[in-house]
Structures are given as structure tokens and as C-alpha cells.
Write a protein that holds these residues in place. Structure first.
Motif, PDB file in Angstrom:
ATOM      1  N   ALA A  45     -69.417   0.326  -2.193  1.00  0.00           N
ATOM      2  CA  ALA A  45     -68.520  -0.080  -1.576  1.00  0.00           C
ATOM      3  C   ALA A  45     -68.768   0.079  -0.346  1.00  0.00           C
ATOM      4  O   ALA A  45     -68.412  -0.363   0.876  1.00  0.00           O
ATOM      5  N   LEU A  46     -69.250   0.814  -0.146  1.00  0.00           N
ATOM      6  CA  LEU A  46     -70.162   1.521   1.728  1.00  0.00           C
ATOM      7  C   LEU A  46     -70.235   0.163   2.178  1.00  0.00           C
ATOM      8  O   LEU A  46     -70.712  -0.241   3.657  1.00  0.00           O
ATOM      9  N   GLY A  47     -71.636   0.248   1.732  1.00  0.00           N
ATOM     10  CA  GLY A  47     -71.924  -1.624   2.258  1.00  0.00           C
ATOM     11  C   GLY A  47     -71.074  -2.379   2.692  1.00  0.00           C
ATOM     12  O   GLY A  47     -71.682  -2.823   3.109  1.00  0.00           O
ATOM     13  N   PRO A 126     -75.947   1.210  10.247  1.00  0.00           N
ATOM     14  CA  PRO A 126     -74.548   1.445  10.897  1.00  0.00           C
ATOM     15  C   PRO A 126     -73.841   2.426   9.521  1.00  0.00           C
ATOM     16  O   PRO A 126     -73.102   2.733   9.624  1.00  0.00           O
ATOM     17  N   ASN A 127     -75.041   3.264   9.351  1.00  0.00           N
ATOM     18  CA  ASN A 127     -74.423   4.692   8.502  1.00  0.00           C
ATOM     19  C   ASN A 127     -75.484   5.304   8.317  1.00  0.00           C
ATOM     20  O   ASN A 127     -75.831   6.769   9.073  1.00  0.00           O
ATOM     21  N   ALA A 128     -76.848   5.082   7.826  1.00  0.00           N
ATOM     22  CA  ALA A 128     -77.300   6.414   7.445  1.00  0.00           C
ATOM     23  C   ALA A 128     -77.645   7.422   8.461  1.00  0.00           C
ATOM     24  O   ALA A 128     -78.021   7.097   8.990  1.00  0.00           O
ATOM     25  N   GLY A 129     -77.726   8.532   7.718  1.00  0.00           N
ATOM     26  CA  GLY A 129     -77.545   9.485   9.047  1.00  0.00           C
ATOM     27  C   GLY A 129     -79.088  10.533   9.012  1.00  0.00           C
ATOM     28  O   GLY A 129     -78.950  11.024   9.878  1.00  0.00           O
ATOM     29  N   ALA A 176     -83.014  13.331   2.087  1.00  0.00           N
ATOM     30  CA  ALA A 176     -82.942  13.666   3.051  1.00  0.00           C
ATOM     31  C   ALA A 176     -81.253  13.990   3.809  1.00  0.00           C
ATOM     32  O   ALA A 176     -80.863  15.047   4.157  1.00  0.00           O
ATOM     33  N   ALA A 177     -79.954  12.927   3.310  1.00  0.00           N
ATOM     34  CA  ALA A 177     -78.898  13.708   3.484  1.00  0.00           C
ATOM     35  C   ALA A 177     -78.524  14.445   3.282  1.00  0.00           C
ATOM     36  O   ALA A 177     -77.908  14.964   3.556  1.00  0.00           O
ATOM     37  N   GLY A 178     -78.264  15.091   1.906  1.00  0.00           N
ATOM     38  CA  GLY A 178     -77.922  16.171   1.332  1.00  0.00           C
ATOM     39  C   GLY A 178     -79.047  17.271   2.104  1.00  0.00           C
ATOM     40  O   GLY A 178     -78.226  18.498   2.724  1.00  0.00           O
ATOM     41  N   THR A 226     -70.127  21.024   0.781  1.00  0.00           N
ATOM     42  CA  THR A 226     -71.106  19.771   0.204  1.00  0.00           C
ATOM     43  C   THR A 226     -71.450  18.869   0.669  1.00  0.00           C
ATOM     44  O   THR A 226     -70.395  18.226   1.737  1.00  0.00           O
ATOM     45  N   PHE A 227     -72.122  17.901   0.524  1.00  0.00           N
ATOM     46  CA  PHE A 227     -72.467  16.483   0.891  1.00  0.00           C
ATOM     47  C   PHE A 227     -72.288  15.698  -0.554  1.00  0.00           C
ATOM     48  O   PHE A 227     -73.717  15.773  -1.409  1.00  0.00           O
ATOM     49  N   PHE A 228     -71.213  14.498  -0.960  1.00  0.00           N
ATOM     50  CA  PHE A 228     -71.302  13.951  -1.401  1.00  0.00           C
ATOM     51  C   PHE A 228     -70.785  12.646  -0.895  1.00  0.00           C
ATOM     52  O   PHE A 228     -69.735  12.561  -0.477  1.00  0.00           O
TER      53      PHE A 228
END
Ligand code: PHB
Length: 391
Positions: A45-47, A126-129, A176-178, A226-228
Motif C-alpha cells: 500500500a505504501l508503494g 521517497p520513503n526509506a529512512g 535498519a529502519a527498526g 515502537t516502529f512498525f
């Protein structure tokens, strides 16, 4: 015979060019944009939202960026880092794109940034942190329209400390993101006297949370951070409530926990506080116009991912206008982008020398299926850009 045919064909082409005249000779070749995004899996959905946002901006510009008509090429990266290098090479080597736009997953984005560096291809994330993208991997051909993982984590660490919580458990996916969201959180929270007493994690994109929720109940912290994101965030919020934890141990997160997910999370998300660079109730003329255009075009409400996709288009448009569509001028592209103020639906922001947005992080609370903005958690927050030689 073959040589004769070739000569004839060449002569015919030359004649065509003469007949078509200077206007045809001058028209710029199409700008090949390679979208590498997840269209399947937990981040699908994010893509889709990112692609929608990007296309909305391009269509508002009459289908052109930097004076060149945009032509799209697409790859589903499945949020799978193991396939990332092959996938990005499909766009760079096979399709010979001028610009890469992607992606959602930090591990996949790092592979993209490495290929972008090696091949000197323009990349807009456009997203990945992934902190490394605007850290050690930074460069004039790499820019992000979103955030670094450190940013929302850090903003939330300050908020949770101010709430007076002392002992916190963190829980996230082990990648990495978490890891980096938790690191940002810890940096701010522990600086203010708090203590992270336990870091819990599970592999991405697993959603078997039960054993970890039992551990949280046994540890009895003051709060959980949390990160999800995506489909995993939906299940986590529902499982947290079903385990009976919601009423006893407040749940905080970077705002992805509740963005684009509220329809599915329902009442289980009510009241959750998060920090993010976007919210549903900004009510500025700029955001209202964007939301209306997005809803009309896609019959959907936008979320943070749609905004980041839209702003990836704006950043690319700004840089390419400055170089008149010539993607080889990386230094000039970067200089223009770093001078600009991006007129984003989230509010105006600038881009650091490392290529990351310097932006406000809102404090949001879920209410009535909206992420209501209730304050600013961190004003004009800049990523520290550790390891970036340009910053
Ligand atoms: C990431 O992997 O960097 C990531 C994925 C989904 C988000 C945020 C960050 O919502």
C-alpha cells in the motif's frame, strides 16, 4: 544488399529530419523515470501511495519535468534486500533510466544508493529512512523527500521523556529502519533521563508478536516505543490491544504506526500518540488543495507516503528545472535543490547538504480514524548526517 539497405535507411532518416525541421530536432528526449517500489507484501500500500503522489505532481506539470516529457519504468522490489541489486540494475542497465525513484524499505534503498553511486545515476528516495543514505552514502546525485529513521525516533524520545515516563521497552523489526528508529528514540529519551530497559525485535516482515507481548506484560515498563509500518503495523496495534496492554502501558511510535492504517486498525488505534512530518488535520490551504486533488484523482485519502511521493516529484522538478532537464549536471542539480524551499503539503521544508529534509515533526493523536495534529514535537529537525562528507 544489407549495406545498400542500411544506406537507404540512413538517407531516408536524414530526409525525414530535414522535412521535420528544427523544431523536431530540438524537442528534448523523454525523461526516463524508474520507479522501484514495493507493489506486493507488507509495504504494498505504501508503494502504491508513493506512485500515486509522484504521478499527481507530474500530471500537474503537464506530464513534464525539467522540460522533458516523463516516461515511466516500473519494478516491484517486494521489499526484499536480497533481490535489490538485480532489481535496480533492471532499471539502470536494461531500461537505462535517467532517474531512479525508490524505495520504501531501508535495506533495499541502501542497495539502490550503492548502485546509484557506482553508476552516477540520479536517485530520489521517497520513503526509506536508512540513515546511511544521507550519511556515508550521501552525494550530489542522491536526495530524499521523506525523513531519516533517526528523525521521528528522536522527536518521539523527547515527547516520551516530557510525559514523565522513566522506563521504556522498545519493540520493532530487526533491520535498519527498526534499529535506527529505536536508536534515535534512545538518544533523546536517555539524554532526558529516561532509560530503555529492554529492546525487543523480530525479523522483518514477521507478525508473530505474541511471545514478545507476553514479555512486555512481564517487564511492566512505564511505556512502549515502537516502529512498525504497513500491514505489520495494523496487526501490531490490534494485537497490543487484544493482549490487554493498551489500557495499562501507553504505546508510542514513530508515526508510520498509524499512517495509512487507521481504517484497518479501527478503535484499537484510538488515542495513540506518534511523531511524524505529516498529519491529517493540518488544514492549511496547501494541504487542503493537495488532499482534494489526490482524493479526486484516486478516490482515496492521501497519507504520509502519498505526500512523500508528491514531494519526490517536486524536488526532482526543482532540480531538473535548474539544469534544464540535463541529468548529467549533478552538482548544479544538488545546489538548486539545497537552495529551494519545497512547498510541501506537510508544510514548507528545506534540504540539507546531505540531501535530507530539514522539517517539523508533528505530535499527532489518533482520533476518529485521523492522525490529529496536537502540537509540534520537534521544530526544523535536521538529521545529524553522521558520516556524510558533504555536510
Ligand atoms: C524503512 O524501511 O525505512 C521504512 C519502511 C516503512 C516506513 C518507514 C520506513 O513506513
Amino acid at each position: 544488399m544489407t549495406l545498400r539497405r542500411t544506406l537507404l535507411a540512413t538517407a531516408a532518416l536524414a530526409a525525414c529530419a530535414l522535412i521535420a525541421g528544427p523544431a523536431a530536432a530540438q524537442s528534448a528526449p523523454k525523461l526516463k523515470v524508474g520507479l522501484m517500489l514495493p507493489y506486493t507484501g507488507t509495504y504494498a500500500a505504501l508503494g502504491n501511495a508513493i506512485e500515486n503522489g509522484f504521478r499527481l505532481y507530474v500530471s500537474e506539470q503537464g506530464g513534464k519535468l525539467g522540460g522533458r516529457e516523463v516516461e515511466f519504468f516500473k519494478v516491484d522490489d517486494e521489499s526484499d534486500p536480497a533481490k535489490a541489486t538485480d532489481n535496480v540494475n533492471k532499471l539502470v542497465k536494461r531500461d537505462q533510466v535517467d532517474v531512479l525513484v525508490g524505495t520504501v524499505h531501508s535495506g533495499v534503498a541502501m542497495a539502490m544508493a550503492k548502485v546509484a553511486k557506482e553508476t552516477n545515476t540520479l536517485l530520489v528516495v521517497p520513503n526509506a529512512g536508512a540513515d546511511a543514505v544521507t550519511g556515508p552514502l550521501c552525494g550530489p546525485n542522491i536526495v530524499r523527500s521523506s525523513f531519516s529513521n533517526w528523525q521521528p525516533g528522536y522527536a518521539m524520545g523527547e515527547v516520551v521523556a516530557k510525559k514523565g515516563h522513566k522506563k521504556v521497552v522498545t519493540i520493532t523489526w530487526k533491520y535498519a529502519a527498526g534499529d535506527e528508529s529505536v536508536k534515535g528514540f534512545k538518544e533523546a529519551f536517555e539524554k532526558s533521563g529516561g532509560q530503555v530497559v529492554k529492546d525487543l525485535s523480530l525479523p522483518f516482515p514477521n507478525v508473530e508478536f505474541q511471545a514478545l507481548l507476553t514479555e512486555i506484560a512481564a517487564t511492566k515498563p512505564d511505556a512502549v516505543f515502537t516502529f512498525f509500518a504497513g500491514a505489520g503495523a495494523v496487526k501490531f496495534v490490534k494485537d497490543y490491544a487484544a493482549a490487554g496492554l493498551k489500557k495499562n502501558i501507553p504505546l508510542y511510535g514513530s508515526g508510520f504506526l498509524t499512517d495509512g492504517t487507521l481504517e484497518a486498525q479501527g478503535a484499537d488505534a484510538d488515542g495513540i500518540l506518534t511523531a511524524l512530518h505529516y498529519g491529517d488535520s493540518l488544514n492549511t490551504p496547501r494541504d487542503n488543495a493537495f488532499r482534494l486533488a489526490y482524493a479526486k484523482t484516486y478516490k482515496l485519502q492521501p497519507d504520509v507516503y502519498a505526500v512523500q511521493g508528491y514531494d519526490a516529484g517536486q524536488i526532482l522538478g526543482t532540480g531538473l528545472a535548474a539544469v534544464k532537464g540535463d541529468v548529467s549536471k549533478k552538482a548544479e542539480f544538488a545546489a538548486a535543490v539545497q537552495k529551494a524551499k519545497i512547498d510541501s503539503p506537510r508544510g514548507p521544508f528545506t534540504i540539507s547538504k546531505a540531501g535530507n529534509p530539514v522539517q517539523d515533526f508533528y505530535l499527532r493523536q489518533v482520533s476518529g480514524k485521523e492522525n490529529k495534529v496536537i502540537g509540534v514535537a520537534s521544530k526544523a529537525l535536521a538529521d545529524p548526517a553522521r558520516g556524510c562528507k558533504a555536510s
